[in-house]
Design a protein around this motif. Structure first.
Motif, PDB file in Angstrom:
ATOM      1  N   VAL A   1       0.828  -1.211   0.000  1.00 31.74           N
ATOM      2  CA  VAL A   1       0.000   0.000   0.000  1.00 31.74           C
ATOM      3  C   VAL A   1       0.864   1.263   0.000  1.00 31.74           C
ATOM      4  N   MET A   2       2.070   1.193   0.564  1.00 35.12           N
ATOM      5  CA  MET A   2       2.960   2.352   0.484  1.00 35.12           C
ATOM      6  C   MET A   2       3.453   2.560  -0.950  1.00 35.12           C
ATOM      7  N   LEU A   3       3.650   1.470  -1.670  1.00 37.00           N
ATOM      8  CA  LEU A   3       3.977   1.596  -3.089  1.00 37.00           C
ATOM      9  C   LEU A   3       2.812   2.250  -3.831  1.00 37.00           C
TER      10      LEU A   3
ATOM     11  N   PHE B   1       8.877   6.207  -2.718  1.00 33.43           N
ATOM     12  CA  PHE B   1       9.610   7.190  -3.528  1.00 33.43           C
ATOM     13  C   PHE B   1       9.944   6.626  -4.907  1.00 33.43           C
ATOM     14  N   PHE B   2      10.478   5.412  -4.946  1.00 35.04           N
ATOM     15  CA  PHE B   2      10.833   4.811  -6.234  1.00 35.04           C
ATOM     16  C   PHE B   2       9.590   4.510  -7.065  1.00 35.04           C
ATOM     17  N   ALA B   3       8.499   4.128  -6.417  1.00 33.17           N
ATOM     18  CA  ALA B   3       7.252   3.882  -7.145  1.00 33.17           C
ATOM     19  C   ALA B   3       6.713   5.179  -7.749  1.00 33.17           C
ATOM     20  N   PHE B   4       6.903   6.289  -7.055  1.00 31.06           N
ATOM     21  CA  PHE B   4       6.488   7.596  -7.573  1.00 31.06           C
ATOM     22  C   PHE B   4       7.198   7.900  -8.887  1.00 31.06           C
ATOM     23  N   LEU B   5       8.510   7.679  -8.928  1.00 32.04           N
ATOM     24  CA  LEU B   5       9.270   7.963 -10.142  1.00 32.04           C
ATOM     25  C   LEU B   5       8.847   7.054 -11.296  1.00 32.04           C
ATOM     26  N   ALA B   6       8.707   5.765 -11.015  1.00 36.11           N
ATOM     27  CA  ALA B   6       8.296   4.833 -12.062  1.00 36.11           C
ATOM     28  C   ALA B   6       6.870   5.123 -12.522  1.00 36.11           C
ATOM     29  N   GLY B   7       6.022   5.559 -11.602  1.00 29.74           N
ATOM     30  CA  GLY B   7       4.633   5.849 -11.934  1.00 29.74           C
ATOM     31  C   GLY B   7       4.492   6.995 -12.913  1.00 29.74           C
ATOM     32  N   LEU B   8       5.322   8.013 -12.787  1.00 28.30           N
ATOM     33  CA  LEU B   8       5.258   9.136 -13.722  1.00 28.30           C
ATOM     34  C   LEU B   8       5.550   8.682 -15.152  1.00 28.30           C
TER      35      LEU B   8
END
Length: 289
Positions: free
Chosen positions: A48-50, A245-252
């Motif tokens: 869920v944090m991802l 944080f890493f999921a945020f970058l990949a999500g964009l």
């Protein structure tokens, strides 16, 4: 769980969450392949944090589109707020009913049972992926036949359309593999919502759903830590924050790709992918994962 594991899972989540292919299914399969237990409280909290990381990516990417689609005027915002609240009510009622039913009926003989215990069952994820694939294919083929959406020419969602989208989102909550974005966008398209509005509304709903999921998983982690008499939550929480944080970058990155596929009329291809993924997951279950 090492930092490398967290980064790998974050990248998988970030790319898959914002594509209609069920990020949870991909993360769970990756966890299984790396020898982890996807139903453990630490792992479901990480999941869920991802999702939180990708939710922030959604806000950054969609904010200008949401302003143009829903916030151009006071009346437009009021219409959006009404259908948004209505869809979330449907999601909450159906999602909570399913969670309570599964925990009280399916797991009635187990102490400390949670619906998240289903997350490690690849035999349930495979048919959920197949169902999402069929729904995406149906929406893509309908769009391919060139039918014009019946929305009064304004592109606005009706209460009925929002209700269907919210109800299907509720069905997605306990079943990993039944892609939330894939199901809600497809149902919107099948209900006559223009695909761009359907996409915008689906991801707006994700912003409302994610904090509730975060709170539930944090509560579950605290309870399990208390039951196990653990000393600190720090070892569980810090990797999850890094993962977000890493999921945020990949999500964009994934969002830019999703929009291009939607706008080019190739939505149906995600349906074929989900059916293929269902076969792969079914095979992994067959060989013992």
């Amino acid at each position: 769980m090492t930092l490398l594991h967290v980064i790998i899972l974050a990248i998988v989540q970030g790319f898959a969450e914002l594509l209609p292919v069920s990020s949870s299914a991909h993360v769970i399969v990756a966890e299984e392949l790396m020898g982890m237990n996807p139903s453990a409280p630490q792992m479901t909290f990480l999941l869920v944090m991802l999702h939180t990381g990708t939710m922030l990516a959604v806000i950054v990417y969609f904010w200008q589109r949401w302003r143009r689609a829903f916030f151009q005027s006071v009346e437009g915002f009021k219409r959006f707020a009404y259908v948004f609240i209505l869809a979330n009510v449907f999601t909450g009622v159906i999602g909570l009913a399913l969670i309570e039913g599964i925990e009280r009926i399916v797991f009635r003989h187990q102490a400390h049972a949670w619906v998240e215990q289903l997350f490690s069952h690849l035999n349930l994820i495979a048919p959920a992926l197949a169902a999402a694939g069929i729904l995406i294919l149906a929406a893509g083929l309908r769009e391919g036949r060139g039918r014009e959406p019946d929305s009064g020419g304004t592109g606005e969602l009706t209460a009925k359309q929002a209700g269907w989208i919210g109800a299907v989102q509720g069905l997605c909550i306990p079943f990993r593999g039944f892609s939330r974005s894939g199901a809600t966008i497809s149902v919107g398209m099948l209900a006559g919502v223009p695909r761009r509005i359907s996409e915008d509304f689906s991801f707006a709903l994700a912003v409302a759903l994610t904090p509730a999921a975060d709170a539930r998983e944090l509560w579950r982690l605290v309870k399990m830590e208390h039951i196990q008499h653990s000393a600190s939550l720090f070892p569980s929480v810090m990797p999850s924050i890094l993962g977000a944080f890493f999921a945020f970058l990949a999500g964009l990155v994934a969002l830019k790709w999703l929009s291009r596929w939607l706008e080019s009329g190739r939505w149906y291809i995600f349906g074929f992918y989900c059916l293929l993924a269902a076969c792969v997951v079914g095979y992994l279950y067959h060989v013992g994962f």
